[in-house]
Design a protein around this motif. Structure first.
Motif, PDB file in Angstrom:
ATOM      1  N   MET A  92      -0.006  -9.150  -1.399  1.00  0.00           N
ATOM      2  CA  MET A  92       0.618  -8.471  -0.259  1.00  0.00           C
ATOM      3  C   MET A  92       1.130  -7.170  -0.586  1.00  0.00           C
ATOM      4  SD  MET A  92       2.855 -12.056   0.848  1.00  0.00           S
ATOM      5  CE  MET A  92       3.828 -11.156   2.105  1.00  0.00           C
ATOM      6  N   LEU A 125      -2.078   0.139   3.113  1.00  0.00           N
ATOM      7  CA  LEU A 125      -1.908   0.581   4.539  1.00  0.00           C
ATOM      8  C   LEU A 125      -1.157   1.796   4.419  1.00  0.00           C
ATOM      9  CD1 LEU A 125      -0.894  -2.726   6.525  1.00  0.00           C
ATOM     10  CD2 LEU A 125      -3.064  -1.505   6.484  1.00  0.00           C
ATOM     11  N   TYR A 174      -2.578   5.973   5.313  1.00  0.00           N
ATOM     12  CA  TYR A 174      -1.761   6.809   6.334  1.00  0.00           C
ATOM     13  C   TYR A 174      -1.523   8.298   5.589  1.00  0.00           C
ATOM     14  CZ  TYR A 174      -1.711   3.581  10.223  1.00  0.00           C
ATOM     15  OH  TYR A 174      -2.126   2.916  11.084  1.00  0.00           O
ATOM     16  N   LEU A 198       9.434 -12.617   1.199  1.00  0.00           N
ATOM     17  CA  LEU A 198       9.042 -11.204   0.854  1.00  0.00           C
ATOM     18  C   LEU A 198       8.606 -10.414   2.213  1.00  0.00           C
ATOM     19  CD1 LEU A 198       8.295  -9.055  -1.205  1.00  0.00           C
ATOM     20  CD2 LEU A 198       6.022 -10.399  -1.453  1.00  0.00           C
ATOM     21  N   SER A 199       7.926 -11.228   3.002  1.00  0.00           N
ATOM     22  CA  SER A 199       7.376 -10.497   4.105  1.00  0.00           C
ATOM     23  C   SER A 199       8.489 -10.304   5.063  1.00  0.00           C
ATOM     24  CB  SER A 199       6.437 -11.589   5.077  1.00  0.00           C
ATOM     25  OG  SER A 199       6.958 -12.536   5.612  1.00  0.00           O
ATOM     26  N   MET A 250       9.843  -6.976   3.764  1.00  0.00           N
ATOM     27  CA  MET A 250       8.946  -5.791   4.649  1.00  0.00           C
ATOM     28  C   MET A 250       8.995  -5.383   5.874  1.00  0.00           C
ATOM     29  SD  MET A 250       5.212  -6.730   2.871  1.00  0.00           S
ATOM     30  CE  MET A 250       5.185  -6.837   1.002  1.00  0.00           C
ATOM     31  N   PHE A 295       5.202   4.941   8.663  1.00  0.00           N
ATOM     32  CA  PHE A 295       5.556   3.962   7.282  1.00  0.00           C
ATOM     33  C   PHE A 295       6.187   2.777   7.834  1.00  0.00           C
ATOM     34  CE2 PHE A 295       6.390   4.421   2.763  1.00  0.00           C
ATOM     35  CZ  PHE A 295       5.539   5.201   2.394  1.00  0.00           C
ATOM     36  N   ALA A 308       3.861   0.557   9.457  1.00  0.00           N
ATOM     37  CA  ALA A 308       2.822  -0.074   8.382  1.00  0.00           C
ATOM     38  C   ALA A 308       3.602  -1.477   7.736  1.00  0.00           C
ATOM     39  CB  ALA A 308       2.302   0.692   7.255  1.00  0.00           C
ATOM     40  N   PHE A 309       4.984  -1.284   7.554  1.00  0.00           N
ATOM     41  CA  PHE A 309       5.470  -2.511   6.948  1.00  0.00           C
ATOM     42  C   PHE A 309       5.983  -3.459   7.924  1.00  0.00           C
ATOM     43  CE2 PHE A 309       6.614   0.312   3.271  1.00  0.00           C
ATOM     44  CZ  PHE A 309       6.625  -0.516   2.264  1.00  0.00           C
ATOM     45  N   ALA A 317       2.771  -5.447   8.540  1.00  0.00           N
ATOM     46  CA  ALA A 317       2.559  -6.275   7.353  1.00  0.00           C
ATOM     47  C   ALA A 317       3.156  -7.467   7.202  1.00  0.00           C
ATOM     48  CB  ALA A 317       3.084  -5.517   6.033  1.00  0.00           C
ATOM     49  N   PHE A 348       1.768 -11.278   8.111  1.00  0.00           N
ATOM     50  CA  PHE A 348       1.778 -12.334   7.188  1.00  0.00           C
ATOM     51  C   PHE A 348       1.949 -13.572   8.249  1.00  0.00           C
ATOM     52  CE2 PHE A 348       4.995 -15.333   5.393  1.00  0.00           C
ATOM     53  CZ  PHE A 348       4.405 -15.582   4.063  1.00  0.00           C
ATOM     54  N   PRO A 380      -4.409  -8.758   4.206  1.00  0.00           N
ATOM     55  CA  PRO A 380      -4.634  -9.425   2.832  1.00  0.00           C
ATOM     56  C   PRO A 380      -3.025 -10.017   2.565  1.00  0.00           C
ATOM     57  CG  PRO A 380      -3.962  -6.936   2.695  1.00  0.00           C
ATOM     58  CD  PRO A 380      -4.170  -7.459   4.169  1.00  0.00           C
ATOM     59  N   PHE A 381      -2.628 -10.486   3.800  1.00  0.00           N
ATOM     60  CA  PHE A 381      -1.168 -11.179   3.882  1.00  0.00           C
ATOM     61  C   PHE A 381      -1.442 -12.651   4.084  1.00  0.00           C
ATOM     62  CE2 PHE A 381      -0.982  -6.894   5.343  1.00  0.00           C
ATOM     63  CZ  PHE A 381      -0.043  -6.478   4.242  1.00  0.00           C
ATOM     64  N   TRP A 407      -1.968   2.774  15.053  1.00  0.00           N
ATOM     65  CA  TRP A 407      -1.892   1.186  14.629  1.00  0.00           C
ATOM     66  C   TRP A 407      -3.241   0.595  14.790  1.00  0.00           C
ATOM     67  CZ3 TRP A 407      -3.116  -1.658  18.808  1.00  0.00           C
ATOM     68  CH2 TRP A 407      -2.862  -1.442  20.000  1.00  0.00           C
ATOM     69  N   ILE A 411      -4.664   0.181  11.462  1.00  0.00           N
ATOM     70  CA  ILE A 411      -4.439  -1.073  10.624  1.00  0.00           C
ATOM     71  C   ILE A 411      -4.923  -2.292  11.261  1.00  0.00           C
ATOM     72  CG2 ILE A 411      -2.160  -2.185  10.051  1.00  0.00           C
ATOM     73  CD1 ILE A 411      -0.545   0.040  10.568  1.00  0.00           C
TER      74      ILE A 411
END
Lengths: 668, 479
Positions: free
Chosen positions: A651, A658, A662, B169-170, B173, B207, B210-211, B214, B218, B224-225, B271, B274
């Protein structure tokens, strides 16, 4: 009536083919045979009407296809030429049907056999009644199919299957030419219907078309291509190899298809298209050369063959060469006349040979016959008549037609005329020799069939020889005495004998003589300066006598070799081993073709199969892709380790990717 | 916040209120009445879900805002809420018989489902980052617990724990991204963010985006989550897996669409990248990794990862048509998934649940109706016309092509071809492999779910307008 002639055989085929198993063999035989006899009787009526009374008839059955400029009707074009073919096809077919009832009486799949015979007859009728090239091609392929099915009728025999395939494949070569010819004609005239092509023939003759950097004469190329089709179907030199092998089929099939009717389709096609061929002198010269070569070549091979059917097969091949010589030098009437008479005496010879084979319990090797005249006298008489007609004994059928061909070859002004004349005269000598050799070996001399009881055939030299061997028959054990064939087999022989004797004398005047114009009524086109059928009456006497001399010479030599001094042939063969083997192996054509075409084709096939398909396409195509998918899947599964920190790490990496994306270059 | 600001909003908030209040009441009933009340609580929960769904469906047309913009009711939200409720109700129905046979029946399960669904509803209607997080955590916390509901099974507890740790964790983020966005725009409301973020935004916002993405990915289990998905799907009791595969997915996709389209319309180009990446990766992994699976629940985990990738193709387009595609995709996905899990839940031999694909061998001879419907759903999941699954893919790919994402669409079609392999393999196992010992007959609730699911899967092709009209209207409210 016209519909009935064409569709009765089709009805017979459908009835015997679909319901043969239900209604049994006997019913199938009776239905197909009687329908064919009706059809044959009607054919004679039509022949009488068209040739001697009212003239040509055109019957449209249905519009078959229309696609752009291509329009093909399903129609019956019945002029004298067609009427002649109707008579030949239906008469011989009806007699062969009848004969087969006796000949095939122990075969378990008789309904299938009779269905195929009727199917063949229908396809042949489609061919001869065609009013356009497409319908003719349909019939052309139809008879090819029926021929394939009947050669391979005893499909449990590998040699029969191989022969059937060979016939089909070799015919495809010719058919390819035929198709190209049709295409050229269509491109040049915009039509495939004869009635529209023929008026445009003169205008087409001058045209050229551009191909591969050359300007070709359209008419010459078209006719050569069409003739190529005829060469395949009529087993002419270079494309003849399938015909002897086709003797693997049952003997009645050989008589009907591979002697009297189908193989003459090429001759018929050329005769039908005389308005085109007459304007293509180059193609006619080629035809003369090919025909003469075939006549000579096949006769030489026939000299030494030991299988009774093969001798007659080569004889057929040779006689077809005669017909093409006649067509090639412009004596179209003589060519068709020979076709007509040949159908009678060749069918007679084949059916007679079938009777011999039947008498000898399906023995075909003449070295195992001999002295049969006491046992099957009627068959001997039939064969004698057939031989007389074939060799051109005066006033038999062959005498009129064959001599006309030899004379026209001499009288012609064609560049190939001298070559053709020499070939056909020498071939006449050989014809006489092998015919009488066959006759003497079979009916005279010491009986050689008693020496081996219980199937101990030591004919290892002739592994390729077809034996008319009903795999199941209990013959060969016990009683081995030859016996005369039943009545159903003798009647066709008798009818054909009459035909072989008198057909020439009766019809010569119409086909090639004084009644030419009234008889043909323009069905055969002859150019204004083509007087060959008149010129043949003015050839020197020695030319007129040459066929007769050749016939007598051949007879005497054969008598001397096989009756007077039977040791002589063996001695001669021993003295001239190279020549003997060359002839026995048919000029090594099969071996040459095997080397030139069959093996390279097999090599290419196996190369494309193993390397092209197996390695290249499968390897990089389906198999390769699926193998890669499995690899990727395995990798993806391995990622899934089950450890929490791996997952968390993945993760974080994902977020890092990502963000990096950017920061480095994505954010704009 | 004054009372006037709150109370006029209550009718809008009624379905959520009903579910939350119902959950608390049922919890009390269960606590006092003990295990005897389980059946009652189950039934009441199902009823509450249906009533809530009816209420949502009857809410007024158009877009209404409450709680100072924190809560949005619009066509899009209502469509997704109904879907989530259907998913939850279907999964709950599958649990009745299964839990009884496993001796897991307890009143806490339906209550937790109710709480989770309440969280989803809040999440779907979220109008700012705070509401988003509250809803998301409420639904997640409840799910962590029900994943570990089979307390005596190590696999189940492991699944719950893994999901919890990774979920934390997610969440971290997501919160970090939310705080960055708040920091750079000065507002948490989506409308405010949309107004602030235009043209060339500060990289801090990107930034944060992106988080945030993510964290949402999830929940959708997009690559990849996605790493938790196979383990949790396999470990959790099957009805829980059915729940996981349906309702939370709808909620996660819904909020992702709402955030990206609602809060960041000014930087669609950003976006989009992404989403394209995540979509690519999800479709590929979903197609390839599933091939190696022997456990049908794991296989469905990868299948759902792949389907999320397909749904995101529509979102990647970023257009109204794309959102329309996403809505249709999710509706059809929920229908197919519930049907498939109805079959999987019914995979029992002598009362014991079995999960291997090979256990389906010869199903066509033992339970032909089940086998044919299962095969039908597999064909639909593989995207074979004229079944609903084909049209779902068709609309998202069409939107992607119109948005000039042809490469993504082509890649999607290729991966769906690869994916077809493992769906068809199940069909092959059911119809052509040597039969094993017969499976137990399907319980009634599972039969009902399977039947409804099959009707939608086949019937969509007959009357697509029933769904399409609603989805068109729903997609329109976002733009």
């Amino acid at each position: 009536m016209y519909h009935a002639i064409v569709f009765l055989p089709l009805a017979g085929f459908l009835i015997a083919g679909l319901f043969g198993r239900i209604m049994g063999a006997r019913a199938s035989e009776i239905v197909t045979t009687s329908l064919l006899f009706v059809s044959a009787a009607l054919s004679w009526v039509v022949f009488w009407q068209v040739a001697y009374q009212s003239g040509p008839v055109h019957v449209t059955i249905v519009n078959w296809m229309t696609s752009g400029g291509l329009a093909a009707d399903w129609a019956l074009k019945i002029d004298t030429l067609t009427a002649v073919m109707l008579v030949v096809v239906n008469t011989v077919s009806a007699l062969v049907h009848l004969y087969s009832i006796g000949y095939m009486h122990e075969d378990p799949s008789r309904p299938r056999f009779f269905a195929y015979l009727s199917l063949f007859t229908f396809a042949m009728l489609m061919l001869v009644t065609a009013d356009n090239l497409v319908q003719m091609f349909f019939g052309w392929e139809g008879v090819g199919l029926a021929s394939y099915l009947l050669i391979g009728f005893w499909y449990e025999k590998p040699s029969a299957n191989a022969a059937a395939m060979k016939a089909f494949v070799v015919n495809r070569v010719g058919d390819f030419g035929f198709l190209l010819g049709i295409f050229i004609v269509f491109v040049m005239t915009g039509s495939v219907a004869f009635d529209q092509i023929f008026p445009k023939a003169a205008e087409m003759a001058g045209k050229t078309f551009h191909f591969l950097g050359y300007d070709w004469n359209a008419m010459t190329i078209a006719c050569l291509m069409l003739f190529m089709g005829a060469m395949g179907k009529s087993a002419q030199f270079l494309l003849h190899t399938w015909l002897p092998d086709a003797m693997e089929g049952p003997t009645p099939v050989s008589a009907l298809i591979h002697a009297a009717t189908m193989v003459t389709a090429g001759v018929f096609m050329v005769a039908r298209l005389t308005p085109l061929f007459e304007l293509a002198p180059t193609a006619l010269v080629v035809m003369t050369v090919v025909g003469a070569t075939t006549a000579f070549f096949a006769a030489t091979v026939g000299l030494v063959q030991n299988d009774i059917k093969r001798v007659i097969a080569y004889s057929t091949c040779s006689q077809l060469g005669y017909m093409f010589v006649a067509l090639g030098v412009g004596a179209f009437g003589a060519g068709v006349f020979h076709l007509f008479t040949h159908a009678f005496f060749k069918a007679l010879l084949f059916l007679g040979a079938g009777s011999v084979i039947h008498a000898c319990h399906h023995e075909q090797d003449m070295r195992n016959m001999g002295g049969l005249r006491k046992y099957i006298p009627y068959t001997m008489i039939a064969m004698l008549i057939g031989n007389l007609a074939l060799t051109g004994f005066p006033y038999t059928a062959g005498y009129f037609s064959k001599d006309a061909i030899i004379e026209s070859a001499f009288a012609s002004h064609s560049p190939a005329a001298t070559y053709a004349f020499l070939c056909v005269v020498i071939a006449a000598l050989f014809t006489s020799f092998y015919s009488w050799r066959l006759f003497f070996m079979t009916f005279f001399g010491e009986p050689r069939w008693k020496h081996h009881d219980a199937h101990g055939h030591e004919d290892h030299a002739s592994a390729a020889h077809g034996r008319d061997d009903h795999a199941h028959a209990g013959h060969g054990h016990g009683d081995h005495t030859p016996h005369e064939s039943p009545m159903v087999m003798m009647i066709p022989l008798a009818v054909l004998s009459v035909g072989a004797l008198v057909a020439g004398a009766v019809f010569a005047g119409s086909f090639i003589g004084d009644n030419y114009e009234q008889f043909w009524k323009g069905a055969l086109f002859t150019a204004k300066d083509n007087h060959i059928l008149h010129d043949i009456h003015h050839v020197p006497l020695w030319v007129k006598l040459s066929p007769m001399i050749m016939m007598i010479l051949g007879f005497v030599i054969a008598w001397w070799f096989y009756v007077k001094n039977p040791a002589l042939p063996k001695q001669l063969a021993a003295d001239q081993p190279i020549l003997y083997r060359f002839l026995l192996n048919k000029w090594y054509f099969d071996e040459i073709y095997d080397f030139l075409f069959v093996r390279p084709a097999k090599w290419i096939g196996s190369f494309l199969w193993k390397k092209g398909d197996g390695w290249l396409i499968d390897g990089f195509g389906p198999d390769g892709v699926s193998a890669r998918v499995v690899d990727v899947a395995r990798g993806a599964v391995r990622l899934q380790s089950g450890y929490l920190y791996h997952y968390a790490f993945a993760m974080l990496i994902g977020v890092a990717i990502l963000v990096t994306w950017y920061l480095v270059g994505g954010a704009h | 916040m004054t009372a006037a600001a709150i109370f006029p909003a209550l009718p809008l908030f009624l379905p959520e209120l009903l579910l939350a209040g119902g959950a608390l009441a049922l919890l009390l009933i269960g606590a006092f009445a003990g295990p005897r009340s389980t059946a009652f609580v189950n039934g009441m929960t199902l009823l509450l879900l249906i009533v809530a769904g009816a209420l949502v469906a009857m809410q007024p047309e158009g877009r209404t805002i409450a709680f100072n913009g924190a809560f949005v009711v619009d066509g899009f939200g209502r469509f997704m809420k109904v879907l989530a409720l259907i998913g939850a109700a279907g999964a709950l129905m599958l649990s009745f018989d299964d839990f009884r046979q496993r001796r897991l029946s307890a009143f806490e399960y339906p209550v937790l489902v109710l709480l989770s669904v309440t969280g989803m509803m809040v999440m779907i209607s979220a109008g700012d980052l705070i509401a988003l997080y509250i809803g998301l955590e409420l639904q997640s916390l409840a799910i962590y617990v029900i994943c570990a509901f089979d307390r005596d099974s190590t696999r189940s507890t492991e699944a719950g724990l893994k999901y919890f740790v990774l979920g934390a964790l997610s969440s971290g983020m997501l919160l970090y991204g939310a705080s960055l966005i708040y920091g750079f725009t000065g507002t948490v409301s989506f409308a405010g963010i949309a107004a602030a973020v235009t043209g060339a935004p500060h990289s801090g916002v990107i930034f944060g985006l992106a988080f945030l993405a993510a964290g949402l990915a999830f929940k959708m289990s997009a690559v990849p989550f996605h790493m938790w998905t196979p383990d949790v799907y396999e470990g959790a009791p099957t009805p829980v897996t059915a729940f996981l595969a349906s309702a939370p997915k709808v909620a996660a996709v819904a909020i992702t669409v709402r955030v990206l389209v609602g809060a960041f319309p000014g930087i669609t180009g950003q976006w989009q990248q992404i989403i394209v990446f995540v979509s690519f990766a999800s479709m590929a992994l979903g197609a390839f990794a599933a091939i190696g699976q022997h456990n049908i629940k794991r296989l469905m985990a990868y299948s759902s990862i792949g389907h999320m990738g397909f749904a995101l193709v529509g979102l990647a387009a970023g257009t109204e048509q794309g959102v329309y595609g996403v809505l249709l995709y999710m509706a059809i996905y929920v229908a197919m998934t519930l049907g498939v899990f109805a079959c999987i839940v019914s995979m029992r031999r002598n009362g014991q649940p079995v999960e291997a694909i090979s256990d389906l061998a010869g199903l066509s001879k033992q339970h032909p109706a089940m086998a044919y419907l299962f095969a039908l759903l597999m064909f639909s999941l593989a995207g074979i016309p004229p079944l609903a699954g084909f049209f779902a893919k068709f609309y998202v790919f069409a939107a992607a092509i119109q948005a000039k994402l042809t490469l993504l669409a082509v890649f999607g079609i290729l991966t769906s071809v690869v994916g077809a392999f493992y769906y068809l393999r199940i069909v092959k196992v059911m119809f052509f492999d040597e039969p094993k010992e017969a499976l137990d007959p399907m319980p009634g609730a599972a039969k009902l779910v399977l039947a409804l699911s099959s009707i939608v899967t086949v019937g969509y092709f007959v009357a697509p307008a029933l769904l399409n009209v609603v989805a068109v209207a729903a997609a329109k409210t976002l733009f």
